[in-house]
Design a protein around this motif. Structure first.
Motif, short mmCIF file in Angstrom:
data_model
loop_
_atom_site.label_atom_id
_atom_site.label_comp_id
_atom_site.label_asym_id
_atom_site.label_seq_id
_atom_site.Cartn_x
_atom_site.Cartn_y
_atom_site.Cartn_z
N GLN A 420 -15.44 69.69 1.24
CA GLN A 420 -16.07 70.52 0.20
C GLN A 420 -16.64 69.65 -0.92
OE1 GLN A 420 -13.39 73.22 -1.84
NE2 GLN A 420 -15.03 74.72 -2.10
N ASP A 448 -12.89 80.62 4.29
CA ASP A 448 -13.58 80.72 2.99
C ASP A 448 -14.58 79.58 2.82
OD1 ASP A 448 -12.10 82.98 2.43
OD2 ASP A 448 -10.61 81.93 1.19
N LEU A 449 -14.18 78.38 3.18
CA LEU A 449 -15.08 77.23 3.03
C LEU A 449 -16.26 77.34 3.99
CD1 LEU A 449 -15.77 74.51 1.81
CD2 LEU A 449 -14.23 73.41 3.47
N GLU A 452 -18.70 79.71 2.55
CA GLU A 452 -19.37 79.12 1.38
C GLU A 452 -20.51 78.19 1.80
OE1 GLU A 452 -18.32 75.63 -1.84
OE2 GLU A 452 -16.70 77.01 -1.28
N LEU A 453 -20.29 77.41 2.86
CA LEU A 453 -21.28 76.43 3.28
C LEU A 453 -22.29 76.99 4.28
CD1 LEU A 453 -18.84 73.41 3.85
CD2 LEU A 453 -20.17 73.93 1.79
#
Length: 656
Positions: A420, A448-449, A452-453
């Motif tokens: 991240q 979640d990551l 996000e990406l």
């Protein structure tokens, strides 16, 4: 992920949809790999007997193969009759997996099936032979001997005798009388030094279940590998004739008599050494050229060395740096990897970290860096995350990329905050691998990551993103995908459709989407099936071009291209990637010369090479986009993959 939100009762019905089934089985397998505690209960709800029966009966063999790989063997016990009936007709890797499964759940029935297979007069498929061989460990010794003897009998009259090499080696290990003459016949199949070397390496690998020593010696002996690897003596028993082996390898031409004499004195309980020497001598006397005799001599020397290799490395008190050096020998698969890792673990943590990071700075190349990647993954120290991420860049090459990726997955959730933080500094390759790592690690933080990406990752490479997103199948992807214009291609469309089914979401024009997805899915399967399994029909066809998946090194986008000129270097087919002879621009960024073959293209090219070679051997004219060229390359030459590295530090010894 909160799996309770999935409508459990609807999953069996939804699995009748072939597209959804393929997607969902991959999703379930990733849950299994992550060690999900709910899995046992979920398996019973999602894959009841009726669903397993439906998939085995109705879906294509690629989906069947995924199911066989996903569920434990006992899950298929109730379907034994169907499995036995379908075994001769299934294709591809499903036959390989199925052979082991039926051998585990019904040894006697599978033995009878395999015995009948060998008694049948039809030509045997390589995949079926491979499947039977993989099933042998699950059968009683008497049945194994009977099947191996039957296979040896087929070998002597087969059109493709090399396919039987593992069975020939097994016959030698079992000391079966019917093996007599089989090694001689195998050697005589090699008409050129390259062909004979390939035959002997296959036999060696089947004999000893691996071939790192064979690859190491044949790659390095011209550079006096024994001098460079003086510490290799630790890997061998005290009575090993290392000096004699070194002297023979130092000669420009290894003599057959001396090499066979050395082999004859080698104590190997697992092999009838006397008979082995006799057949090698008979082969050497069979009017072979000096180059072919050299391959027999070299093979004899390497078998001798293998005979003195420790079964388990004696754990002596060694300095850390020496243990690390032993681990970094350029073996494709280090024979003592586990033993050396055991030696390393008791040392102080910081000393281990400093020692490994110091070795990385030496730019070793080849398998050395891959062995270091494996070590860092098994030790799982967070200090290794950054150097491993660096090894997933564009300049490190596919093999190093993949070993670093696997190591980061082993390290697990500790990688997520580093990815991240470093994301903006990563190149396209690193970002693509990072998304795969996040998806495979799984868990709430990873989901979640990944979400996000995702906007940037979809834009960069929608195909790779969708393949990784399958493993997570997060409900929040629906909103992200529905906002995309046409969902950015067929892979995104297919994922969107499967997520809609999984989460009971009904977008506009769902029926139209379903028809389009299923039409594309069936077309892709038929194309794959044609390439993989219609070889006999293709023999008589003229092929002007191959439609292959390529990926642009510049923009990272993947697409299909019609190639009318592909240059292949037959003598280095396993080491040197083919070259695209067409002047083709990327469909997305319009740059030329930046396209590279994707994994699926490799299979298609190798199959086309086989088709062309078969026709040429038979004296038939053939039209093909493949052009065979001679290629002269030395270890210190620039690697033809255009990485900028030396061949010996890049693609030498690797399969492209």
């Amino acid at each position: 992920m909160d799996l309770s939100q999935i409508s459990y009762g609807d999953i069996p019905v939804k699995l009748e949809d072939a597209v959804f089934a393929q997607h969902f089985i991959l999703f379930f397998r990733n849950l299994k790999d992550q060690g999900n505690k709910e899995l046992e209960a979920l398996q019973k709800q999602w894959f009841p007997e009726s669903v397993i029966q439906y998939i085995l009966s109705k879906h294509n063999y690629l989906i069947v193969a995924d199911l066989l790989d996903c569920l434990p063997p006992q899950s298929f016990k109730a379907h034994l009759v169907l499995l036995l009936e379908r075994w001769p007709h299934w294709k591809d890797k499903s036959v390989d997996q199925l052979s082991s499964i039926i051998a585990q759940i019904a040894p006697q029935s599978s033995f009878e099936l395999f015995r009948e297979f060998f008694q049948n007069q039809e030509e045997k498929s390589f995949q079926a032979l491979k499947g039977i061989y993989s099933a042998l460990p699950f059968l009683p010794a008497q049945q194994v001997e009977a099947l191996v003897e039957a296979a040896v009998g087929c070998f002597f009259k087969a059109k493709n005798p090399l396919d039987y090499t593992p069975f020939i080696a097994k016959a030698w290990r079992l000391h079966l009388p019917k093996k007599k003459g089989s090694l001689l016949a195998l050697i005589l199949l090699g008409k050129t030094p390259q062909e004979l070397a390939s035959c002997l390496e296959m036999f060696f690998q089947a004999l000893f279940k691996s071939s790192p020593l064979y690859q190491f010696v044949t790659t390095e002996y011209e550079d006096d590998w024994w001098e460079a690897g003086a510490n290799l003596s630790m890997f061998f028993k005290e009575n090993a004739p290392l000096l004699e082996i070194k002297e023979l390898l130092a000669l420009d031409v290894q003599p057959v008599p001396e090499s066979l004499e050395l082999l004859a004195a080698t104590p190997m309980v697992e092999l009838p050494v006397k008979e082995l020497v006799e057949e090698l001598q008979e082969a050497a006397n069979a009017s072979l050229t000096e180059e072919l005799r050299l391959e027999i001599a070299l093979f004899s020397i390497i078998v001798t060395a293998q005979g003195y290799l420790h079964k388990k490395l004696p754990l002596k008190q060694l300095e850390l740096q020496k243990v690390l050096r032993l681990l970094t020998f350029d073996f494709s698969k280090h024979p003592f990897y586990e033993d050396l890792v055991t030696c390393i673990r008791p040392f102080p943590r910081q000393d281990i970290i400093d020692g490994i990071l110091g070795l990385i700075e030496e730019e070793n190349g080849g398998y050395t860096d891959i062995n270091l990647s494996n070590l860092m993954g098994d030790l799982a120290f967070p200090e290794f995350i950054l150097p491993l991420i660096q090894w997933t860049d564009q300049d490190s090459g596919d093999f190093q990329n993949e070993s670093a990726r696997d190591a980061l997955i082993k390290i697990g959730a500790a990688c997520l905050p580093v990815i991240q933080t470093r994301w903006p500094q990563l190149d396209d390759f690193q970002q693509s691998y990072a998304m795969e790592i996040i998806a495979t690690i799984g868990g709430d933080a990873a989901q979640d990551l990944f979400l996000e990406l995702s906007p940037a990752a979809i834009k960069q490479d929608p195909e790779s993103w969708s393949m990784n997103a399958i493993f997570l199948s997060d409900q929040r992807f629906l909103g992200l995908l529905e906002e995309k214009d046409k969902h950015q291609g067929e892979f995104i469309e297919e994922l969107f459709y499967c997520l809609c089914l999984l989460w009971d979401y009904q977008p506009q024009q769902m029926e139209k989407l379903r028809k389009e997805i299923h039409a594309d899915f069936q077309e892709k399967f038929e194309q794959f099936d044609l390439i993989m399994h219609e070889g006999e029909q293709l023999q008589d066809r003229n092929i002007e071009y191959l439609t292959l998946p390529l990926k642009c090194k510049h923009c990272g986008k993947a697409d299909s291209y019609d190639l009318r000129h592909i240059i292949v270097y037959p003598e280095y087919i396993d080491q040197v990637p083919p070259t695209i002879g067409d002047a083709i621009a990327c469909k997305h960024c319009a740059l030329e010369g930046e396209l590279r073959f994707r994994e699926q293209a490799k299979t298609a090219i190798l199959l086309e090479c086989t088709r062309v070679t078969t026709n040429l051997i038979q004296g038939a004219d053939v039209q093909t986009p493949i052009e065979f060229q001679d290629y002269s390359i030395q270890p210190d030459d620039a690697c033809p993959c255009n990485s900028g590295k030396l061949f010996k530090n890049c693609c030498l010894g690797f399969n492209w």
